[in-house]
Write a protein that holds these residues in place. Structure first.
Motif, PDB file in Angstrom:
ATOM      1  N   GLY A  11      33.302 -20.706   3.234  1.00  0.00           N
ATOM      2  CA  GLY A  11      34.714 -20.805   3.615  1.00  0.00           C
ATOM      3  C   GLY A  11      35.226 -19.493   4.175  1.00  0.00           C
ATOM      4  O   GLY A  11      34.637 -18.425   3.938  1.00  0.00           O
ATOM      5  N   ALA A  74      42.878 -27.681   6.034  1.00  0.00           N
ATOM      6  CA  ALA A  74      42.465 -27.603   7.435  1.00  0.00           C
ATOM      7  C   ALA A  74      41.039 -27.071   7.521  1.00  0.00           C
ATOM      8  O   ALA A  74      40.803 -25.898   7.230  1.00  0.00           O
ATOM      9  N   ASN A  87      55.085 -18.875   2.339  1.00  0.00           N
ATOM     10  CA  ASN A  87      55.873 -18.366   1.200  1.00  0.00           C
ATOM     11  C   ASN A  87      54.939 -17.706   0.189  1.00  0.00           C
ATOM     12  O   ASN A  87      53.900 -18.273  -0.143  1.00  0.00           O
ATOM     13  N   PRO A 460      50.624 -20.968  -4.422  1.00  0.00           N
ATOM     14  CA  PRO A 460      49.430 -20.330  -4.996  1.00  0.00           C
ATOM     15  C   PRO A 460      48.712 -19.265  -4.170  1.00  0.00           C
ATOM     16  O   PRO A 460      47.906 -18.506  -4.715  1.00  0.00           O
TER      17      PRO A 460
HETATM   18  C1  LIG Z   1      51.238 -27.692   5.029  1.00  0.00           C
HETATM   19  C2  LIG Z   1      50.876 -26.651   4.016  1.00  0.00           C
HETATM   20  C3  LIG Z   1      51.787 -25.653   3.680  1.00  0.00           C
HETATM   21  C4  LIG Z   1      51.452 -24.686   2.733  1.00  0.00           C
HETATM   22  N1  LIG Z   1      52.345 -23.695   2.460  1.00  0.00           N
HETATM   23  C5  LIG Z   1      52.030 -22.749   1.548  1.00  0.00           C
HETATM   24  C6  LIG Z   1      52.931 -21.690   1.259  1.00  0.00           C
HETATM   25  O1  LIG Z   1      54.025 -21.585   1.814  1.00  0.00           O
HETATM   26  N2  LIG Z   1      52.569 -20.764   0.338  1.00  0.00           N
HETATM   27  C7  LIG Z   1      51.371 -20.841  -0.311  1.00  0.00           C
HETATM   28  O2  LIG Z   1      51.108 -19.986  -1.156  1.00  0.00           O
HETATM   29  N3  LIG Z   1      50.489 -21.824  -0.039  1.00  0.00           N
HETATM   30  C8  LIG Z   1      50.790 -22.778   0.864  1.00  0.00           C
HETATM   31  N4  LIG Z   1      49.891 -23.770   1.142  1.00  0.00           N
HETATM   32  C9  LIG Z   1      48.622 -23.814   0.399  1.00  0.00           C
HETATM   33  C10 LIG Z   1      47.590 -22.875   1.004  1.00  0.00           C
HETATM   34  O3  LIG Z   1      47.302 -23.249   2.317  1.00  0.00           O
HETATM   35  C11 LIG Z   1      46.336 -22.919   0.129  1.00  0.00           C
HETATM   36  O4  LIG Z   1      46.697 -22.492  -1.181  1.00  0.00           O
HETATM   37  C12 LIG Z   1      45.256 -21.984   0.634  1.00  0.00           C
HETATM   38  O5  LIG Z   1      44.941 -22.237   1.971  1.00  0.00           O
HETATM   39  C13 LIG Z   1      44.012 -22.106  -0.214  1.00  0.00           C
HETATM   40  O6  LIG Z   1      43.094 -21.163   0.248  1.00  0.00           O
HETATM   41  P1  LIG Z   1      41.527 -21.373   0.027  1.00  0.00           P
HETATM   42  O7  LIG Z   1      40.835 -20.256   0.678  1.00  0.00           O
HETATM   43  O8  LIG Z   1      41.264 -21.553  -1.422  1.00  0.00           O
HETATM   44  O9  LIG Z   1      41.191 -22.796   0.690  1.00  0.00           O
HETATM   45  P2  LIG Z   1      41.383 -23.356   2.165  1.00  0.00           P
HETATM   46  O10 LIG Z   1      42.457 -22.655   2.869  1.00  0.00           O
HETATM   47  O11 LIG Z   1      41.496 -24.834   2.039  1.00  0.00           O
HETATM   48  O12 LIG Z   1      40.031 -23.000   2.872  1.00  0.00           O
HETATM   49  C14 LIG Z   1      38.797 -23.551   2.508  1.00  0.00           C
HETATM   50  C15 LIG Z   1      37.800 -23.151   3.575  1.00  0.00           C
HETATM   51  O13 LIG Z   1      36.507 -23.600   3.210  1.00  0.00           O
HETATM   52  C16 LIG Z   1      35.946 -24.356   4.283  1.00  0.00           C
HETATM   53  N5  LIG Z   1      35.071 -25.356   3.674  1.00  0.00           N
HETATM   54  C17 LIG Z   1      35.417 -26.392   2.888  1.00  0.00           C
HETATM   55  N6  LIG Z   1      34.338 -27.052   2.470  1.00  0.00           N
HETATM   56  C18 LIG Z   1      33.281 -26.417   3.002  1.00  0.00           C
HETATM   57  C19 LIG Z   1      31.889 -26.629   2.926  1.00  0.00           C
HETATM   58  N7  LIG Z   1      31.379 -27.627   2.210  1.00  0.00           N
HETATM   59  N8  LIG Z   1      31.072 -25.803   3.613  1.00  0.00           N
HETATM   60  C20 LIG Z   1      31.569 -24.792   4.359  1.00  0.00           C
HETATM   61  N9  LIG Z   1      32.893 -24.542   4.458  1.00  0.00           N
HETATM   62  C21 LIG Z   1      33.733 -25.345   3.778  1.00  0.00           C
HETATM   63  C22 LIG Z   1      37.141 -24.932   5.005  1.00  0.00           C
HETATM   64  O14 LIG Z   1      36.839 -25.319   6.316  1.00  0.00           O
HETATM   65  C23 LIG Z   1      38.112 -23.773   4.926  1.00  0.00           C
HETATM   66  O15 LIG Z   1      37.871 -22.797   5.904  1.00  0.00           O
HETATM   67  C24 LIG Z   1      50.189 -24.741   2.093  1.00  0.00           C
HETATM   68  C25 LIG Z   1      49.268 -25.730   2.442  1.00  0.00           C
HETATM   69  C26 LIG Z   1      49.598 -26.686   3.399  1.00  0.00           C
HETATM   70  C27 LIG Z   1      48.591 -27.740   3.746  1.00  0.00           C
END
Ligand SMILES: Cc1cc2nc3c(=O)[nH]c(=O)nc-3n(C[C@H](O)[C@H](O)[C@H](O)COP(=O)(O)OP(=O)(O)OC[C@H]3O[C@@H](n4cnc5c(N)ncnc54)[C@H](O)[C@@H]3O)c2cc1C
Length: 493
Positions: A11, A74, A87, A460
């Motif tokens: 990721g 996404a 936020n 988060p």
């Molecule tokens: C519309 C919307 C608004 C939001 N607004 C806020 C906000 O205002 N404030 C806030 O704190 N949070 C907000 N969030 C939440 C925030 O986007 C998430 O908390 C954050 O993106 C999580 O980060 P992450 O790195 O854990 O996961 P993600 O951002 O989901 O990233 C996961 C990554 O892993 C990759 N991946 C997944 N599975 C695999 C696999 N099997 N092999 C290889 N790659 C893989 C994906 O393609 C992606 O790049 C919002 C979310 C959405 C959808």
């Protein structure tokens, strides 16, 4: 390592990128890192064109068994950092110890003080805009950018409730950040920011992936970690439908709280808590009609935060609530009173349920297995918070000349995904420790919202970023004090 990588990161969003940032700072020149990302690298123009379609693509990668409850992410380079709103509140200190303090849910195996330096670092890396007034949060440094401007009604709330009401901390820049970001254009299209004012991994930490020690592979979907002799030796992934394997001394999963547990379960790892306790907050928007005043003059979309009921004794009985106030125009259809209306949203914590979970749906024919997501529903605790909201608004809206309040929508999702590989110091009740290291496989990190044992009202991602910075720091600097043992938590009905 001669035949493999020092680190494989899965990721490219908050969880992985902030970990990688800290890792590369300390790892030597010989470190070799493989980053595997299932999505593609898009230009800013391609991203703007794709916009919300990225979310639909995310939907296709798992089976949502509860259609009424969406889970959004996404699958692209930079992950949901491309689609988030921006936020960035911190968690309240008491969020880390709700079981001890109020007999509710679970404690975290670390404290606010443990995370504070990393919150500061994450805010610096995201160039967060926020107020000098610290409110209920102890801070070791001011916000990197000044706060956004409030609208007139919000300034009245700030004056009436100086202890509770603050400009919303946000990664939507209030000033240009030279060479990196523009200032917010106040066009309210924040999820797909048209001017690059919002922090995303590509615009804020993109240089990590150009480091000569790092090899980024896009279009590479990880299916499993490889286990051998009580350790993880690498990962299996598919690219263009072809299976491949990467070997590494250390593996860090940052694939979010749907895909992290899926990858672990699909690897044959079993644990009573793995995949369970999936949760997020509940959001409820209200329209507040005003007797006078001009709303929507603020300089970004979500402009204000009221922390009054984010913490406190009411949490023994019902959930905490964070009140967001918005500057996005909401016209009052009444000549001469167009701007006497402000939208506010209550964000309520929920208590995770073990039956809300991610499981493995086996693939059919040539299809690979994928995650299946089911949701047990909102807790009674959160429902009691929601039931009290209209009454609580009396206090929360102090300073506003309220004419009437009209319920708008209870949102189906806040876009947050948490809890499926929860952290704790008891290996029988939790999947990872306070450093997000797997209890059994000690060279495996499970980063991101999956490690959240509870879902307090704060959005988060800032906490995800801070935890990743801390995990990398403690891994590479073993002299750092180890995570404190957790006190036992109890669930309340
Ligand atoms: C519309 C919307 C608004 C939001 N607004 C806020 C906000 O205002 N404030 C806030 O704190 N949070 C907000 N969030 C939440 C925030 O986007 C998430 O908390 C954050 O993106 C999580 O980060 P992450 O790195 O854990 O996961 P993600 O951002 O989901 O990233 C996961 C990554 O892993 C990759 N991946 C997944 N599975 C695999 C696999 N099997 N092999 C290889 N790659 C893989 C994906 O393609 C992606 O790049 C919002 C979310 C959405 C959808």
């Amino acid at each position: 390592m001669r035949d493999g990588y020092s680190l494989i990161c899965v990721g490219t969003s908050f969880a992985s990128a902030f970990f990688l940032h800290r890792y590369l700072k300390t790892a030597g020149p010989d470190a070799r890192v493989l980053v595997l990302e299932r999505g593609q690298r898009l230009s800013q123009a391609e991203f703007l064109k794709a916009g919300w379609k990225l979310r639909d693509e995310g939907d296709r990668t798992f089976h949502n068994a509860t259609k009424s409850k969406p889970w959004m992410y996404a699958p692209t380079f930079g992950g949901t950092s491309n689609l988030w709103f921006g936020n960035t509140p911190r968690m309240h200190p008491e969020d880390f110890e709700c079981a001890t303090k109020y007999g509710v849910a679970s404690d975290w195996p670390l404290s606010y003080a443990d995370l504070e330096p990393y919150y500061t670092e994450a805010e610096r890396l995201m160039n967060v805009s926020g107020s000098d007034r610290t409110g209920p949060f102890q801070r070791s440094a001011p916000f990197p950018l000044p706060p956004h401007e409030l609208s007139e009604p919000e300034r009245w709330m700030e004056a009436a409730q100086p202890e509770h009401f603050f400009p919303c901390p946000t990664a939507r820049a209030s000033r240009p950040v030279p060479g990196q970001r523009s200032a917010c254009c106040t066009s309210f299209r924040c999820n797909v920011c048209p001017v690059g004012a919002k922090f995303t991994v590509p615009n804020g930490l993109g240089e990590l992936f150009a480091d000569p020690r790092v090899r980024l592979e896009v279009g590479a979907t990880v299916q499993r970690v490889v286990l051998e002799g009580g350790r993880v030796t690498g990962v299996e992934f598919a690219r263009d439908g072809k299976p491949e394997e990467g070997k590494a001394e250390l593996v860090a999963l940052g694939a979010n709280a749907i895909f992290n547990p899926f990858i672990l379960l699909n690897s044959g790892i079993e644990h009573a808590a793995l995949g369970r306790y999936l949760h997020e907050q509940v959001g409820w928007s209200m329209k507040v009609y005003l007797e006078r005043g001009n709303a929507f003059g603020g300089s970004t979309s979500c402009t204000g935060h009221n922390y009054r009921l984010m913490y406190g004794e009411h949490r023994r009985e019902r959930s905490a609530v964070l009140l967001e106030t918005h500057s996005k125009p909401l016209l009052r259809i009444e000549p001469g009173r167009w701007r006497q209306l402000i939208r506010v949203t209550g964000v309520f914590e929920d208590i995770p349920h073990e039956l809300s979970q991610v499981t493995v749906e086996p693939g059919e024919g040539s299809d690979e297995a994928r995650p299946r997501v089911s949701f047990h529903g909102v807790s009674e605790y959160a429902k009691r918070g929601l039931d009290a909201f209209e009454r609580d608004l009396g206090e929360l809206l102090e300073g506003l000349p309220v004419e009437r309040v009209e319920s708008s929508v209870k949102r189906k999702t806040e876009g947050h995904i948490m809890g499926t590989a929860r952290m704790g110091s008891d290996p029988t009740a939790s999947v990872v420790d306070g450093d997000q290291v797997h209890h059994t496989y000690r060279n495996l990190l499970v980063l991101g919202g999956s490690s959240f044992p509870t879902g307090p009202v704060a959005n988060p991602s800032l906490t995800i970023a801070a935890l990743s910075l801390r995990s990398a720091d403690r891994l590479l600097n073993p002299s750092r004090e180890r995570a404190r043992p957790a006190t036992t938590g109890s669930a309340i009905p």
